[in-house]
Design a protein around this motif. Sequence first.
Motif, PDB file in Angstrom:
ATOM      1  N   GLY A 112      21.441 -20.401   3.118  1.00  0.00           N
ATOM      2  CA  GLY A 112      21.411 -19.211   2.299  1.00  0.00           C
ATOM      3  C   GLY A 112      22.277 -18.072   2.790  1.00  0.00           C
ATOM      4  O   GLY A 112      22.353 -17.041   2.136  1.00  0.00           O
ATOM      5  N   GLN A 113      22.922 -18.251   3.923  1.00  0.00           N
ATOM      6  CA  GLN A 113      23.745 -17.183   4.481  1.00  0.00           C
ATOM      7  C   GLN A 113      25.015 -16.991   3.657  1.00  0.00           C
ATOM      8  O   GLN A 113      25.643 -17.951   3.214  1.00  0.00           O
ATOM      9  N   ARG A 114      25.391 -15.737   3.425  1.00  0.00           N
ATOM     10  CA  ARG A 114      26.635 -15.427   2.723  1.00  0.00           C
ATOM     11  C   ARG A 114      27.777 -15.357   3.725  1.00  0.00           C
ATOM     12  O   ARG A 114      27.613 -14.845   4.825  1.00  0.00           O
ATOM     13  N   VAL A 115      28.924 -15.872   3.317  1.00  0.00           N
ATOM     14  CA  VAL A 115      30.099 -15.848   4.180  1.00  0.00           C
ATOM     15  C   VAL A 115      31.245 -15.207   3.410  1.00  0.00           C
ATOM     16  O   VAL A 115      31.330 -15.310   2.190  1.00  0.00           O
ATOM     17  N   SER A 116      32.107 -14.531   4.126  1.00  0.00           N
ATOM     18  CA  SER A 116      33.265 -13.891   3.509  1.00  0.00           C
ATOM     19  C   SER A 116      34.406 -14.892   3.396  1.00  0.00           C
ATOM     20  O   SER A 116      34.458 -15.894   4.121  1.00  0.00           O
ATOM     21  N   LEU A 117      35.325 -14.600   2.492  1.00  0.00           N
ATOM     22  CA  LEU A 117      36.450 -15.481   2.251  1.00  0.00           C
ATOM     23  C   LEU A 117      37.311 -15.597   3.504  1.00  0.00           C
ATOM     24  O   LEU A 117      37.660 -14.604   4.118  1.00  0.00           O
TER      25      LEU A 117
END
Length: 278
Positions: A112-117
């Motif tokens: 569920g962790q968001r990652v940046s491009l």
Amino acid sequence: MKAAVAKTKMQYEQARMRLNAEEILINQGNATVSKLDFESSKLTVAQLKETLDIDNQRTEQLRKNLAAQLAAHQARLSKLDKTIERAEFELASLQVKAPLDGVLQAMPLELGQRVSLGSNVAKFAKAGDLIAELKVPELKASNVVVGQKVIIDTRFSEIEGTVSRIDPAVTQGTVQVDVTFNQALPPEARPDLSVDGEIVINAKANALYIKRPSASQENRTMPIFKLNPTGSIAEKTAVTFGLASSTEIEVVAGLTKGDTVIISEQTQLARHESITLN
């Protein structure tokens, strides 16, 4: 609209035919057609012709309007297609796949962790593309050249390799030397495995050598203590050394095969010519 134009055209042709017939009768002096009816027919034909011209103009304008509307709808449809393609690409991007086969080393993400491009989501390596990285003391790096033979020790196996690259920079007193392998890797080989390596700088047959004494240097003569045959007395003896590795050094003169010497620190014994061993 085309049907309306066709109907108007038919009415115009009928009125024009009637007008032509009345005109013939008028010219012949036939009293069956009155002057009033003839003028009325002329007016009807003119009105129908004008109506036909207007309908043709409306038809052409309608065709252009419909073409413009079609082009606008097609542009909107193309934009929606691009939106769908972008959404499908973003959806497919949620499933991250490595571009090559390899072994997963690390994946520091949580569910569920968001990652940046552009950020790293995993670290993997190809087992077949592994190389060995050796840290060589900067004083010894000058003797290393590309193409020299190397023996890599994994604690379980010894693998032969070749020096493929020498880092031009010195980092914390060492120079990194890259080694490529000349044979298949053993099962224990994996990324970030700690290994030892021996670089064969020179080979000399029938060389007399000992474990390297403290403070010994290549191609120098220094005194060391050699034990007598009984092992009770050690006498200071001048020994000339030749080539050296990190652990051993060649004996050029001063010792013979089978001699026993003291290789530990001898600074405190430097003023003595001989010592007795208890």
